[in-house]
Every structure is written in structure tokens, then in C-alpha cells.
Design a protein around this motif. Structure first.
Motif, mmCIF file in Angstrom:
data_model
loop_
_atom_site.group_PDB
_atom_site.id
_atom_site.type_symbol
_atom_site.label_atom_id
_atom_site.label_comp_id
_atom_site.label_asym_id
_atom_site.label_seq_id
_atom_site.Cartn_x
_atom_site.Cartn_y
_atom_site.Cartn_z
ATOM 1 N N SER A 1 0.610 -1.144 0.002
ATOM 2 C CA SER A 1 -0.024 -0.221 0.402
ATOM 3 C C SER A 1 1.029 1.390 0.281
ATOM 4 O O SER A 1 0.681 2.272 -0.236
ATOM 5 C CB SER A 1 -1.112 0.009 0.887
ATOM 6 N N GLY A 2 1.962 1.287 0.290
ATOM 7 C CA GLY A 2 2.909 2.323 0.435
ATOM 8 C C GLY A 2 3.407 2.876 -0.371
ATOM 9 O O GLY A 2 4.320 3.541 -0.760
ATOM 10 N N HIS A 3 3.597 1.390 -1.646
ATOM 11 C CA HIS A 3 4.341 1.383 -3.144
ATOM 12 C C HIS A 3 3.777 2.566 -4.404
ATOM 13 O O HIS A 3 2.376 2.776 -4.516
ATOM 14 C CB HIS A 3 4.622 0.204 -4.244
ATOM 15 N N THR A 4 4.990 2.295 -5.257
ATOM 16 C CA THR A 4 3.537 3.317 -6.594
ATOM 17 C C THR A 4 3.618 1.409 -7.662
ATOM 18 O O THR A 4 5.449 1.669 -7.422
ATOM 19 C CB THR A 4 4.637 4.271 -7.362
ATOM 20 N N ALA A 5 2.854 1.043 -8.484
ATOM 21 C CA ALA A 5 3.337 0.117 -8.909
ATOM 22 C C ALA A 5 3.107 0.053 -10.081
ATOM 23 O O ALA A 5 2.692 1.839 -10.944
ATOM 24 C CB ALA A 5 2.707 -0.682 -8.768
ATOM 25 N N TYR A 6 3.780 -0.412 -11.148
ATOM 26 C CA TYR A 6 4.175 -0.501 -12.322
ATOM 27 C C TYR A 6 4.145 -2.063 -13.246
ATOM 28 O O TYR A 6 4.381 -3.137 -13.128
ATOM 29 C CB TYR A 6 5.054 0.442 -13.002
ATOM 30 N N PRO B 1 -6.271 3.160 -6.717
ATOM 31 C CA PRO B 1 -5.788 2.645 -8.155
ATOM 32 C C PRO B 1 -5.117 4.032 -8.833
ATOM 33 O O PRO B 1 -4.580 3.850 -9.833
ATOM 34 C CB PRO B 1 -7.486 3.072 -8.904
ATOM 35 N N ASP B 2 -4.289 5.268 -8.130
ATOM 36 C CA ASP B 2 -3.869 5.897 -8.934
ATOM 37 C C ASP B 2 -1.926 5.274 -8.860
ATOM 38 O O ASP B 2 -1.635 6.458 -9.452
ATOM 39 C CB ASP B 2 -4.526 7.489 -8.499
ATOM 40 N N ARG B 3 -2.533 4.359 -8.351
ATOM 41 C CA ARG B 3 -0.784 4.424 -7.859
ATOM 42 C C ARG B 3 -0.129 3.266 -8.408
ATOM 43 O O ARG B 3 1.086 2.301 -8.418
ATOM 44 C CB ARG B 3 -0.256 4.538 -6.732
ATOM 45 N N VAL B 4 -1.494 2.608 -9.824
ATOM 46 C CA VAL B 4 -1.414 1.001 -9.921
ATOM 47 C C VAL B 4 -1.656 2.000 -11.194
ATOM 48 O O VAL B 4 -2.216 1.719 -12.082
ATOM 49 C CB VAL B 4 -2.167 0.517 -10.104
ATOM 50 N N HIS B 5 0.264 1.642 -12.137
ATOM 51 C CA HIS B 5 -0.075 2.546 -13.039
ATOM 52 C C HIS B 5 0.376 1.316 -14.084
ATOM 53 O O HIS B 5 0.857 0.580 -14.711
ATOM 54 C CB HIS B 5 1.768 3.538 -13.762
ATOM 55 N N HIS B 6 -1.113 1.155 -15.469
ATOM 56 C CA HIS B 6 -0.668 0.096 -16.648
ATOM 57 C C HIS B 6 -0.838 0.581 -17.802
ATOM 58 O O HIS B 6 -1.894 1.410 -17.912
ATOM 59 C CB HIS B 6 -1.379 -1.262 -16.325
ATOM 60 N N ASP B 7 -1.021 0.290 -19.333
ATOM 61 C CA ASP B 7 -0.614 0.917 -20.542
ATOM 62 C C ASP B 7 -2.127 -0.352 -21.189
ATOM 63 O O ASP B 7 -1.844 -0.977 -20.694
ATOM 64 C CB ASP B 7 0.558 0.596 -21.677
ATOM 65 N N PRO B 8 -2.903 0.555 -21.280
ATOM 66 C CA PRO B 8 -4.037 -0.812 -22.799
ATOM 67 C C PRO B 8 -3.629 -1.352 -23.365
ATOM 68 O O PRO B 8 -2.022 -1.534 -23.806
ATOM 69 C CB PRO B 8 -4.700 0.184 -23.130
ATOM 70 N N VAL B 9 -3.709 -3.412 -23.185
ATOM 71 C CA VAL B 9 -2.937 -4.399 -23.753
ATOM 72 C C VAL B 9 -3.286 -4.360 -25.399
ATOM 73 O O VAL B 9 -1.879 -4.058 -25.907
ATOM 74 C CB VAL B 9 -4.303 -5.158 -23.882
ATOM 75 N N ASP B 10 -3.691 -2.619 -26.065
ATOM 76 C CA ASP B 10 -3.914 -2.460 -27.848
ATOM 77 C C ASP B 10 -2.914 -1.449 -27.748
ATOM 78 O O ASP B 10 -2.682 -1.004 -28.914
ATOM 79 C CB ASP B 10 -5.092 -2.269 -28.212
ATOM 80 N N LEU C 1 -3.942 -6.039 -6.983
ATOM 81 C CA LEU C 1 -2.862 -5.337 -6.342
ATOM 82 C C LEU C 1 -3.863 -3.658 -5.139
ATOM 83 O O LEU C 1 -3.652 -3.488 -4.263
ATOM 84 C CB LEU C 1 -2.093 -3.907 -6.880
ATOM 85 N N THR C 2 -5.323 -3.978 -5.665
ATOM 86 C CA THR C 2 -6.360 -2.114 -5.489
ATOM 87 C C THR C 2 -6.867 -3.007 -4.290
ATOM 88 O O THR C 2 -7.713 -2.427 -3.471
ATOM 89 C CB THR C 2 -7.219 -2.317 -6.557
ATOM 90 N N ALA C 3 -7.352 -4.545 -4.213
ATOM 91 C CA ALA C 3 -7.585 -5.494 -3.063
ATOM 92 C C ALA C 3 -7.047 -4.907 -1.805
ATOM 93 O O ALA C 3 -8.054 -5.408 -0.836
ATOM 94 C CB ALA C 3 -8.872 -6.736 -3.857
ATOM 95 N N LEU C 4 -5.539 -4.949 -2.533
ATOM 96 C CA LEU C 4 -4.681 -5.451 -1.165
ATOM 97 C C LEU C 4 -4.538 -3.514 -0.867
ATOM 98 O O LEU C 4 -3.611 -3.261 -0.230
ATOM 99 C CB LEU C 4 -3.338 -5.419 -1.538
ATOM 100 N N ALA C 5 -5.173 -2.780 -0.770
ATOM 101 C CA ALA C 5 -5.305 -1.230 -0.601
ATOM 102 C C ALA C 5 -4.367 -0.213 -1.128
ATOM 103 O O ALA C 5 -4.212 0.752 -0.666
ATOM 104 C CB ALA C 5 -5.094 -1.121 1.174
#
Length: 440
Positions: free
Chosen positions: A383-388, A410-419, A403-407
Motif C-alpha cells: 500500500s505504500g508503493h507505486t506499482a507498474y 488505483p491512481d498508484r497502479v500504472h499500466h498501459d492498455p493491451v492494444d 493490488l487494489t484489493a490490498l489497499a
């Protein structure tokens, strides 16, 4: 870059593009400038100065979604209408339209789901307009698209068509097009695409290749971003690939490409591309770049060729004066599928702040086994991290949900769209819409 900026021909077409953009933007923002302004029509805009009420149109569109979904038929009617009226436009598209149909369907869902958040839609569509310049799309083509969409709505809804339905859709599209035109006009100082030369092509397995490409001119990007690539073997067909390195002094780029199906861009890049061949690169895209918050540690989760994004981020982290503790979970089916172990070992040796956890789906010899998303959630509190997160769609989706279920916000979980096109959804999808699946 694909053109010589001093060439008079290119300057002429740049002026034409700017003129078209200004004319279309004026029409979009000022209904009185339209030739048919004296005739009420579906999709008429609010009075000048009034903000667009996207939430109201969102309610209308979602209430009548059953009339036009699934979107496959609507999009089929749209392209039929477009090419019937303007056959020359077919030459702007590749022989197979399947990718374009999927792309447009996802764009429709994105607009509908985010229409009550106009700033997000504006930012996204501005980036989309900047990128679409490489396809030869000019502002006048958006007018043709609107006409075709109106016809498609009439064909799709049939006897249930209404001015309310058509008006909401056209206002939504005009709002998006305005941002796209502005994004394209704001990028006229940069090339629509860059020419690049393949300097090395190395097979790391029967279906995986590592390519190094040197652009003819400086290619601006940040670690963690991706670009779309076109090979001359498949004209007009662009596919997104992550850049597997942080910016280098020599400007050379690296790409990790896995062959996914015969006959496509990945097949051409893996099996039919060699050093010396030419490629085209679209503008860099993606928001999966490092933040500047030194107080937060970093979590990177990568699977398959999602390692390309992870490697670029790690290279960038190694250059920064303040090294945050970074945990890397890298997943593969077998030990042999960890195709870039030399680079991984070098980073682990030289970066004391890096903790690497290899995760294998089969066999032994890894710190963890099973799915990489399960391994991440088993390892405690993030919860104290920034995730990629980058990799195959199912892996990314599973990891993000975990990760979001572990608190982890969402604004610190970065991911790009599959396409490589649509930003991730930030709230539950509308009824009947596909879940936004994202990856590197």
C-alpha cells in the motif's frame, strides 16, 4: 522522420492540414458557421460559452445502448456508409479491417464510460489526434466520419431511431473530434512518424526477437512509454510495442517482439526482418512513466515481453540520484522463457536497491512458482508503493485487481492498455461493456 521539413511539398501539405484543422474546429465550436445552421438537426450544440454536458448525453446513450449494441454491427454499417460515399478513403486502411473495428469499438466504450469526465476525454483524444497524423488522417475526414456514423445509427436502430439518440452520439463524437483536431494541430511542429533503421535483429527463441532500431532523427520519449511500428512488409498496419530501454545517448531504441500469429506485424518483425531494414515509428505514447516522489518505494510486475517496459523503468531508476527500494516480480512459464537474463543479472548486480523475485509457472529454480500476480499478493503489503504492471492482458488484469484489493490506491497502479490505445478504466464498466484489459 519520414519527410524533409525544408521540402516545399511537405510545407504545403502542413499548411493545408492547419487550414483544415482551423476550419473544422470553427465549424465544431460555432454551429452558425455550418452551411445547414438554419435547419435544426440532431446533435446541435449548446449555445456558445456553455460547457458540453457530457453526463446528460451519457445517460441518453446508455439508456438506449441495446439499440446499437453489440457495436460490431454498428461499426460495420459505419464503414459501409463511409466507403460507399467516399471510396477513396478505403486506401487509408489496411487490407484487413479487423484491428480497426476492435480499435473503434474500444474507443466508443471509452467515450461512453468517461463522458461525464470531460477533462479525461479531452486529454485522451488530444493524444489520439496527435498519433493519428501518421495514418494520413486530415481534419476533413472527421466530417466524413460523422456523416457515416449518423447513417450507421439510422441503419442500426431501424424503426427505433430517434433524434435524441442520434443527437447524443453526434455531440459525443464532436466533442472528441474537437480535442483530436486540437491535439493534431498542436503537434504540427513534429513529424507524424519517424523512419528508423534496424541495426540488430537477434532471435531469443523460435517466436521472439530483440530488435535495435536507430531513428533517422531524434525520437523523444520517456522510459516506460511505447510506440507504434509499421513495417514496409505490411503497409498501413501499425502495432504498439514497448520501448525496452531508457533514452540513450546514441538515440538507439530496443524492442522485444513475440510472434503472436502468422501473417501479422509481429510475424513480420520476428521472422522476416533483418539488420538494415527500414521501419516507421509513431510518436511515443503511454503514461506508465516514473513519478518524482522519492518517498515511495517502487513495485514492478512484469510477465513475458512486459519485461521490456520493466527494463526501461529500471534503467531510468538507476540514473536517478535518489534510489528508492524497488521490488521486481518477473514472470515466465519456464526458466528458458526468461529470455533477457543477462540484462536482468547486470541490473541486479549493479543496483543494490533492487530486489528481484523470478516467478515460474512451470518447473523449479525460481523464488516463486505459479502466477506472478499470485506471487505479488502473497508477498505482503504494497500500500505504500507505486506499482507498474506490464505483460499479457490476463496477467495485468489479475495483478491490478490483486493490488487494489490490498489497499494500493488505483491512481498508484500504472499500466498501459493491451492494444496501446485506450487508458485504463478507473471505475466499473457500464452494463454490457467489455472489461478494460491493459498491459505493456
Amino acid at each position: 522522420m519520414n519527410t524533409t521539413r525544408s521540402d516545399g511539398h511537405d510545407e504545403y501539405h502542413a499548411l493545408l492540414a492547419r487550414r483544415d484543422a482551423m476550419r473544422l474546429r470553427q465549424q465544431l465550436l460555432s454551429p452558425s458557421a455550418r452551411p445547414d445552421a438554419g435547419t435544426p438537426r440532431a446533435g446541435a450544440r449548446a449555445a456558445p460559452g456553455q460547457p458540453y454536458d457530457g453526463a446528460a448525453d451519457q445517460r441518453i446513450i446508455t439508456r438506449q445502448l441495446p439499440l446499437v449494441t453489440p457495436f460490431g454491427k454498428l461499426i460495420g454499417h459505419l464503414y459501409d456508409a463511409m466507403f460507399e460515399r467516399h471510396p477513396y478513403l478505403r486506401s487509408l486502411f489496411p487490407d484487413s479491417m479487423e484491428f480497426q473495428r476492435v480499435h473503434l469499438e474500444r474507443a466508443f466504450w471509452y467515450l461512453i464510460e468517461h463522458l461525464d469526465r470531460p477533462r479525461e476525454v479531452t486529454d485522451f483524444c488530444a493524444r489520439l489526434g496527435r498519433d493519428h497524423r501518421k495514418l494520413g488522417v486530415r481534419p476533413v475526414h472527421f466530417e466524413v466520419f460523422e456523416q457515416a456514423l449518423a447513417e450507421a445509427l439510422r441503419r442500426g436502430a431501424g424503426a427505433h431511431w430517434s433524434e435524441e439518440l442520434e443527437g447524443a452520439w453526434l455531440r459525443m463524437v464532436r466533442f472528441a473530434v474537437t480535442a483530436m483536431v486540437d491535439g493534431a494541430a498542436g503537434a504540427l511542429g513534429e513529424p507524424p512518424y519517424w523512419n528508423g533503421t534496424v541495426t540488430a535483429h537477434e532471435l531469443r527463441g523460435p517466436d521472439l526477437a530483440v530488435l535495435r532500431v536507430r531513428p533517422a532523427e531524434p525520437f523523444p520519449y520517456q522510459a516506460g512509454q511505447y510506440t507504434r511500428i509499421q513495417t514496409p512488409l505490411l503497409p498501413l498496419t501499425w502495432r504498439p510495442y514497448s520501448i525496452a530501454c531508457a533514452p540513450r545517448p546514441d538515440g538507439e531504441l530496443e524492442f522485444h517482439v513475440r510472434r503472436t500469429a502468422p501473417g501479422g506485424v509481429s510475424d513480420a518483425l520476428v521472422t522476416r526482418t533483418r539488420a538494415g531494414d527500414q521501419l516507421r515509428l509513431g510518436p511515443a505514447q503511454g503514461s506508465m512513466v516514473l513519478d518524482d516522489d522519492p518517498a515511495r518505494d517502487v513495485l514492478i510486475v512484469a510477465g513475458g515481453t512486459g519485461w521490456a517496459t520493466a527494463r526501461a523503468l529500471l534503467e531510468e531508476l538507476s540514473r536517478r540520484p535518489l534510489h528508492r527500494t524497488t521490488h521486481l516480480f518477473v514472470g515466465a512459464r519456464t526458466l528458458d522463457d526468461l529470455y533477457d537474463t543477462a540484462a536482468l543479472a547486470r541490473l541486479e548486480k549493479n543496483c543494490s536497491w533492487l530486489r528481484v523475485v523470478p516467478v515460474l509457472g512451470e518447473g523449479s529454480g525460481a523464488a516463486e512458482s505459479g502466477s506472478v500476480s499470485d506471487a505479488v499478493t502473497r508477498r505482503g503489503d504494497w500500500s505504500g508503493h507505486t506499482a507498474y504492471v506490464s505483460g499479457p492482458p490476463l496477467m495485468v488484469t489479475s495483478a491490478v485487481y490483486g493490488l487494489t484489493a490490498l489497499a494500493l490506491p488505483p491512481d498508484r497502479v500504472h499500466h498501459d492498455p493491451v492494444d496501446g490505445t485506450l487508458p485504463p478504466a478507473t471505475r466499473p464498466s457500464l452494463p454490457g461493456s467489455p472489461v478494460a484489459i491493459t498491459g505493456g
